[in-house]
Design a protein around this motif. Structure first.
Motif, PDB file in Angstrom:
ATOM      1  N   ALA B  52       0.851  -1.193   0.000  1.00  0.00           N
ATOM      2  CA  ALA B  52       0.000   0.000   0.000  1.00  0.00           C
ATOM      3  C   ALA B  52       0.886   1.243   0.000  1.00  0.00           C
ATOM      4  N   THR B  53       0.264   2.396  -0.065  1.00  0.00           N
ATOM      5  CA  THR B  53       1.015   3.646  -0.111  1.00  0.00           C
ATOM      6  C   THR B  53       0.993   4.311   1.250  1.00  0.00           C
ATOM      7  N   ARG B  54       2.136   4.846   1.624  1.00  0.00           N
ATOM      8  CA  ARG B  54       2.243   5.503   2.914  1.00  0.00           C
ATOM      9  C   ARG B  54       1.399   6.783   2.926  1.00  0.00           C
ATOM     10  N   GLY B  55       0.609   6.983   3.983  1.00  0.00           N
ATOM     11  CA  GLY B  55      -0.182   8.190   4.107  1.00  0.00           C
ATOM     12  C   GLY B  55       0.694   9.357   4.518  1.00  0.00           C
ATOM     13  N   THR B  56       0.163  10.573   4.358  1.00  0.00           N
ATOM     14  CA  THR B  56       0.993  11.740   4.672  1.00  0.00           C
ATOM     15  C   THR B  56       1.171  11.928   6.180  1.00  0.00           C
ATOM     16  N   GLY B  59      -0.069   6.115   8.971  1.00  0.00           N
ATOM     17  CA  GLY B  59      -1.111   5.302   8.365  1.00  0.00           C
ATOM     18  C   GLY B  59      -0.803   5.040   6.898  1.00  0.00           C
ATOM     19  N   PHE B  60      -1.840   4.714   6.098  1.00  0.00           N
ATOM     20  CA  PHE B  60      -1.599   4.341   4.709  1.00  0.00           C
ATOM     21  C   PHE B  60      -2.891   4.451   3.922  1.00  0.00           C
ATOM     22  N   THR B  61      -2.768   4.477   2.605  1.00  0.00           N
ATOM     23  CA  THR B  61      -3.945   4.406   1.739  1.00  0.00           C
ATOM     24  C   THR B  61      -3.809   3.187   0.838  1.00  0.00           C
ATOM     25  N   TRP B  62      -4.975   2.647   0.405  1.00  0.00           N
ATOM     26  CA  TRP B  62      -4.945   1.399  -0.374  1.00  0.00           C
ATOM     27  C   TRP B  62      -4.611   1.653  -1.837  1.00  0.00           C
ATOM     28  N   ASP B  63      -3.466   2.205  -2.142  1.00  0.00           N
ATOM     29  CA  ASP B  63      -3.042   2.326  -3.533  1.00  0.00           C
ATOM     30  C   ASP B  63      -1.844   1.424  -3.732  1.00  0.00           C
TER      31      ASP B  63
END
Lengths: 267, 308
Positions: B52-56, B59-63
């Motif tokens: 997944a992609t690291r959130g700013t 946490g994270f986002t499902w990309d």
């Protein structure tokens, strides 16, 4: 034949083994000895004192951590032992069990994978499903990794047990439940007991999972000790350590003694 | 014939209640529910988070994104170019070297100790095995802490060596040797017990036969004792090596902030570091190493079994 010529005698083995046991116990002894040190600085011995035990017993944060640990370990032990007992009965006594091998692997999975991976997995999963209750998180995770420790002694006990008693009981028209309660359970009790003790010790001892999952209100004992170590060694920490060492040695002795007696009766 | 038939001979007298015919299902259901909920599904989710992609803000986002795995090897420069950085590879290498060294040192001590214990009378044997097991039940954090006192500034070991001319105020803490010392100490019983179990089963007459055939002690150890106790040595090595790969407490407390292992690196990503996808990627890498190692040893054991 003299010892010198005894082919099974390897020179220097005795002293090596003696040294080995000194190595095993000296570190624990050092924690115990330093806990009686009157000086505030751990390494400087100024005299005998019980003051650090008094301050440990009056430490409210410590008592809260102990309470959290005992609650989590108590519930996790009951859950893990029940689940392990059912699984062992099914795997050893069940007929035509589908996925027998797979199920056994799944029970033992927490022993095979590194704990930090499982801890991270629980942390992410609980945060995704929005489980907020710290106590609940600890209990679920602890129950899971304690299950194999409860399972192995119960399984060993069940496997070594002859079916004769259970069949005799069934021949005398005892119902399944009566047979289980009056025949099977008493016979496997040593296994269940040592399994439960091991599960309890493993839960009380756990740091990796508890450290990742614990929140402000639910600090377990090892996590609290970790924070004390981080803020520098102190004689009070040694007193706490000594109390814990003594408690675990007693618990482990009882568990091992019951297991050994069970093994003897089994022969 | 399946082994269930061996455990339970068929009971054909009709009056007798068949014991627990639905036991396999209801007995194993709780296990699958607990392990599924606490372990199987979460591990699959870790695998998903690692790509997944690291959130700013943590946490994270499902990309879908392989950046976390790339980060193990490369560092993204200011202009977006990929630059090879060995810092995480160093941590992985340290993890393997320390875990391997721990296993080897435990083995070197465990074999003679287990051999000695196995040759005692039944009573002495039970007491000695009890004494080997006992420290293992003391909380791991306390066993590591004990070594912090011993090796730390003003501790017994530096003090002792200072009387032989070591400069005062020396500390042996916060390096790989300190980590290794604590790891060997914490995992030692896991090696002694399986090695003992297989040495105990060893037929003593084989050792006597070796000597009758003019083998010296060293040859006997190498050609008779070690090969015959190989199963115990292998299971001991697994029991020590696998938890050593995932060690967290020892590198965190003994190694200090700089000398990380994979376990402490993972922990950092979910604590102060707050890079969940990267932590998940390291966790998956660690898990793959462990699974490959376990499959490899199981495979070898199976092949050996076929030959024998």
């Amino acid at each position: 034949m003299t010892r010198r010529h005894d082919v099974k005698h390897y020179p220097g083995l005795g002293p090596l083994v003696a040294l080995f046991f000194v190595y095993l116990y000296a570190p624990l002894a050092i924690v115990v000895i330093y806990s009686f040190n009157a000086n505030r600085i751990v390494g400087v011995w100024t005299g005998f004192s019980l003051e650090w035990y008094a301050s440990a017993l009056n430490n409210r944060a410590l008592m809260n951590a102990l309470k959290t640990s005992l609650t989590v370990a108590g519930v996790a032990t009951v859950v893990a032992t029940t689940i392990a007992l059912l699984a062992a009965l099914a795997i050893i006594r069940g007929r035509n069990v589908r996925f027998r091998k797979l199920s056994e692997t799944v029970v033992n999975l927490p022993l095979l994978l590194p704990e930090i991976v499982l801890a991270v997995a629980s942390l992410i999963f609980f945060s995704l499903i929005g489980l907020q209750n710290g106590m609940m998180k600890l209990i679920i995770a602890h129950s899971a990794f304690c299950t194999p420790f409860a399972f192995l002694p119960i399984r060993a006990r069940l496997q070594g047990m002859s079916l004769d008693f259970e069949e005799a009981s069934a021949d005398l028209y005892a119902s399944r439940w009566t047979t289980f309660r009056r025949v099977t359970l008493p016979l496997i009790f040593p296994g269940v007991f040592s399994g439960a003790m091991l599960a309890f010790l493993i839960s009380m001892d756990d740091f990796i999972t508890s450290n990742l999952l614990s929140t402000g209100g639910t600090t377990t004992l090892p996590v609290y000790i970790f924070s004390l170590i981080r803020s520098g060694t102190s004689p009070e920490l040694n007193a706490i350590g000594t109390l814990l060492i003594v408690a675990s040695l007693i618990l482990a002795t009882v568990a091992l003694a019951v297991a050994a007696r069970g093994a003897r009766n089994n022969d | 014939m399946s082994d269930s038939a061996l455990h339970n001979p068929p009971l054909d007298r009709p009056h007798r209640p068949r014991p627990w015919h639905n036991l396999p299902f209801w007995g194993l259901l709780p296990t699958w529910v607990l392990m599924g909920f606490a372990l199987l599904v979460p591990v699959v989710i870790v695998a998903a988070v690692s790509v997944a992609t690291r959130g700013t803000h943590g946490g994270f986002t499902w990309d879908f994104n392989l950046a976390s795995y790339r980060q193990i090897l490369f560092n993204e420069g200011w202009t977006g170019e990929m630059e090879f950085t060995p810092q995480y590879l160093m941590i992985i290498a340290r993890t393997f070297v320390l875990a391997g060294a721990t296993t080897l040192i435990c083995l070197i001590f465990a074999v003679p100790v287990a051999y000695f214990i196995a040759r005692q009378t039944a009573g002495t044997k039970a007491v000695l095995i009890y004494l080997v097991t006992l420290p293992f039940w003391v909380s791991m954090i306390l066993r590591v802490y004990a070594w912090m006192i011993i090796l730390g500034r003003g501790g017994p070991l530096p003090r002792f060596l200072e009387s032989f001319g070591l400069p005062p105020g020396t500390s042996f803490m916060f390096n790989d040797f300190a980590t290794l010392t604590a790891m060997v100490y914490t995992y030692m019983p896991l090696m002694v017990l399986p090695v003992f179990a297989s040495i105990e089963k060893l037929d003593v007459t084989l050792i006597e036969a070796a000597h009758d055939l003019y083998a010296n002690r060293w040859t006997t150890v190498r050609k008779v004792i070690l090969p015959l106790t190989a199963p115990g040595i292998v299971s001991g090595a697994i029991l020590v090596f696998v938890p050593s790969l995932g060690a967290v407490l020892e590198p965190t407390l003994m190694g200090g902030g700089k000398q990380m292992m994979m376990g402490s690196l993972i922990q950092l990503q979910f604590g102060g570091g707050r890079n969940w996808p990267f932590g998940a990627a390291i966790a998956m890498t660690l898990m793959c190493f462990v699974v490959i190692f376990l499959i490899f040893t199981a495979h070898r054991a199976a092949r050996k079994g076929d030959v024998a």
